[in-house]
Design a protein around this motif. Structure first.
Motif, short mmCIF file in Angstrom:
data_model
loop_
_atom_site.label_atom_id
_atom_site.label_comp_id
_atom_site.label_asym_id
_atom_site.label_seq_id
_atom_site.Cartn_x
_atom_site.Cartn_y
_atom_site.Cartn_z
N THR A 23 -84.63 -12.90 32.31
CA THR A 23 -83.41 -12.09 32.27
C THR A 23 -82.83 -11.94 33.67
O THR A 23 -81.61 -12.04 33.88
CB THR A 23 -83.70 -10.71 31.66
OG1 THR A 23 -84.16 -10.86 30.32
CG2 THR A 23 -82.45 -9.84 31.66
N TRP A 24 -83.68 -11.70 34.65
CA TRP A 24 -83.24 -11.57 36.03
C TRP A 24 -82.59 -12.86 36.52
O TRP A 24 -81.60 -12.85 37.24
CB TRP A 24 -84.43 -11.19 36.91
CG TRP A 24 -84.10 -11.04 38.37
CD1 TRP A 24 -84.64 -11.76 39.40
CD2 TRP A 24 -83.18 -10.12 38.98
NE1 TRP A 24 -84.12 -11.35 40.61
CE2 TRP A 24 -83.22 -10.34 40.38
CE3 TRP A 24 -82.33 -9.14 38.47
CZ2 TRP A 24 -82.44 -9.62 41.27
CZ3 TRP A 24 -81.55 -8.41 39.37
CH2 TRP A 24 -81.60 -8.66 40.73
N ARG A 25 -83.13 -14.00 36.07
CA ARG A 25 -82.56 -15.30 36.46
C ARG A 25 -81.12 -15.42 35.99
O ARG A 25 -80.22 -15.75 36.78
CB ARG A 25 -83.40 -16.43 35.86
CG ARG A 25 -82.82 -17.82 36.11
CD ARG A 25 -83.63 -18.89 35.40
NE ARG A 25 -83.61 -18.73 33.96
CZ ARG A 25 -82.63 -19.14 33.16
NH1 ARG A 25 -81.54 -19.71 33.69
NH2 ARG A 25 -82.71 -18.98 31.85
N VAL A 26 -80.86 -15.10 34.72
CA VAL A 26 -79.50 -15.24 34.20
C VAL A 26 -78.58 -14.13 34.74
O VAL A 26 -77.37 -14.33 34.87
CB VAL A 26 -79.47 -15.29 32.67
CG1 VAL A 26 -80.17 -16.53 32.16
CG2 VAL A 26 -80.08 -14.05 32.04
N MET A 27 -79.14 -13.00 35.07
CA MET A 27 -78.35 -11.94 35.69
C MET A 27 -77.86 -12.38 37.07
O MET A 27 -76.71 -12.12 37.44
CB MET A 27 -79.18 -10.66 35.83
CG MET A 27 -79.41 -9.93 34.51
SD MET A 27 -80.66 -8.60 34.65
CE MET A 27 -79.82 -7.47 35.77
N GLN A 28 -78.72 -13.05 37.83
CA GLN A 28 -78.32 -13.54 39.14
C GLN A 28 -77.23 -14.61 39.02
O GLN A 28 -76.32 -14.68 39.85
CB GLN A 28 -79.53 -14.07 39.88
CG GLN A 28 -80.51 -12.99 40.32
CD GLN A 28 -81.73 -13.56 40.98
OE1 GLN A 28 -82.54 -14.26 40.36
NE2 GLN A 28 -81.89 -13.30 42.26
N GLU A 29 -77.35 -15.43 37.98
CA GLU A 29 -76.33 -16.45 37.76
C GLU A 29 -74.99 -15.82 37.40
O GLU A 29 -73.93 -16.37 37.71
CB GLU A 29 -76.78 -17.39 36.65
CG GLU A 29 -77.98 -18.25 37.02
CD GLU A 29 -78.49 -19.08 35.86
OE1 GLU A 29 -77.94 -18.92 34.73
OE2 GLU A 29 -79.44 -19.86 36.03
N ALA A 30 -75.03 -14.64 36.78
CA ALA A 30 -73.81 -13.96 36.36
C ALA A 30 -73.15 -13.17 37.49
O ALA A 30 -71.99 -12.78 37.38
CB ALA A 30 -74.10 -13.02 35.20
N ALA A 31 -73.91 -12.91 38.55
CA ALA A 31 -73.40 -12.04 39.64
C ALA A 31 -72.16 -12.61 40.28
O ALA A 31 -72.00 -13.82 40.41
CB ALA A 31 -74.51 -11.85 40.65
#
Length: 232
Positions: free
Chosen positions: A224-232
Motif C-alpha cells: 500500500t505504501w508503494r502505491v501511495m508513493q506512486e500517487a504522491a
C-alpha cells in the motif's frame, strides 16, 4: 516450562510491541498527519480491502464457531460491523468507511471498484482463508493479531484528517469508532483463546498464526505504501 494462556498472551503482546507498526512510514504519516491528499486517497482505496469486505472475515468466523455460547459473542461483532448499533449510532462500518472516502474526495462507485494492489489481494485471500479454518486459528488471526494493533492510534488519524483536509466528525467516525470497537473485538478474542486452546500444540499454533498474520499485515502495508508513493 510449557506454554499456557497467560504466557501465550504475553508473547502475543511482545510480538505486537516488536513489530512497532506505528513506526512504519505509512502509519507514521497517517498518525502524524504528514501525508499529502493524493497519498491519503490511495490509502483509502487500498485499506478498503478490510472494512468493505468484512463479511468475508467476521462472517466466516461466525459460521465456523463450534460453540453456541461463543458463536453468540461473534454474532455481536458481526452485528456491530453490519449495523453499527453498538458503537456507531446505527451506522454500519462499511458506511462509515464510504463516508471517509467521500471526505477525501473518492466517490462511492470508485471505492467499490478500487483496483487493489497485489499486497491487498494477498491479504484478503489469506485473511478470508484463515477465518474459515479451525475456530482457534480464525480467532487468533482475526482478533489476537489483526484487530489488536489499532486501538489508541486511530483517534490521532481522525484529528489530522480533520485538521489537514477539512473532514467532518461524520467523515472521520470510522476511525474514532474503531478506537473503541476494535479494542472490544480483540478482548473477545482473548476470552475465546482461554476457552479453545488446550495444550502446548494449540498454544504453539496460536503463536504461529499471530506471527503469520502480522507478516501478512506488514505485506499489505508495504505494498500500500508503494502505491501511495506512486500517487504522491
Amino acid at each position: 516450562m510449557g506454554l499456557n494462556v497467560e504466557k501465550t498472551l504475553t508473547r502475543i503482546d511482545e510480538m505486537h510491541a516488536e513489530n512497532k507498526f506505528w513506526e512504519q512510514p505509512m502509519w507514521q504519516g497517517l498518525i502524524q498527519g504528514t501525508l499529502s491528499l493524493p497519498m491519503v486517497k490511495e490509502f483509502a482505496r487500498q485499506h478498503g480491502i478490510i472494512p468493505l469486505h468484512n463479511h468475508n472475515y467476521h462472517g466466516r468466523l461466525y459460521v465456523h464457531c463450534p460453540d453456541p455460547k461463543w458463536r453468540e459473542m461473534i454474532a455481536e461483532v458481526v452485528y456491530e460491523e453490519g449495523t453499527g448499533r453498538l458503537y456507531a449510532d446505527g451506522v454500519a462500518h462499511n458506511e462509515l468507511y464510504y463516508r471517509f472516502g467521500e471526505g477525501v474526495g473518492i466517490p462511492r462507485n470508485e471505492m467499490i471498484s478500487a483496483r487493489y494492489c497485489p499486497g491487498a489481494l494477498a491479504f484478503k485471500a489469506y485473511f478470508a482463508g484463515m477465518c474459515e479454518k479451525t475456530f482457534l486459528e480464525g480467532v487468533s488471526c482475526h482478533m489476537l493479531a489483526a484487530e489488536a494493533q489499532g486501538p489508541g492510534y486511530f483517534s490521532s488519524i481522525a484529528e489530522h484528517l480533520k485538521k489537514n483536509f477539512g473532514l467532518s466528525d461524520e467523515q472521520v467516525a470510522f476511525w474514532t469508532v474503531h478506537d473503541v470497537a476494535d479494542e472490544d473485538h480483540s478482548g473477545i478474542g482473548r476470552e475465546l483463546l482461554e476457552e479453545f486452546a488446550h495444550g502446548e500444540a494449540d498454544f504453539q499454533l496460536v503463536l504461529q498464526v499471530v506471527r503469520e498474520t502480522i507478516d501478512m499485515m506488514n505485506l499489505l502495508t508495504a505494498d500500500t505504501w508503494r502505491v501511495m508513493q506512486e500517487a504522491a
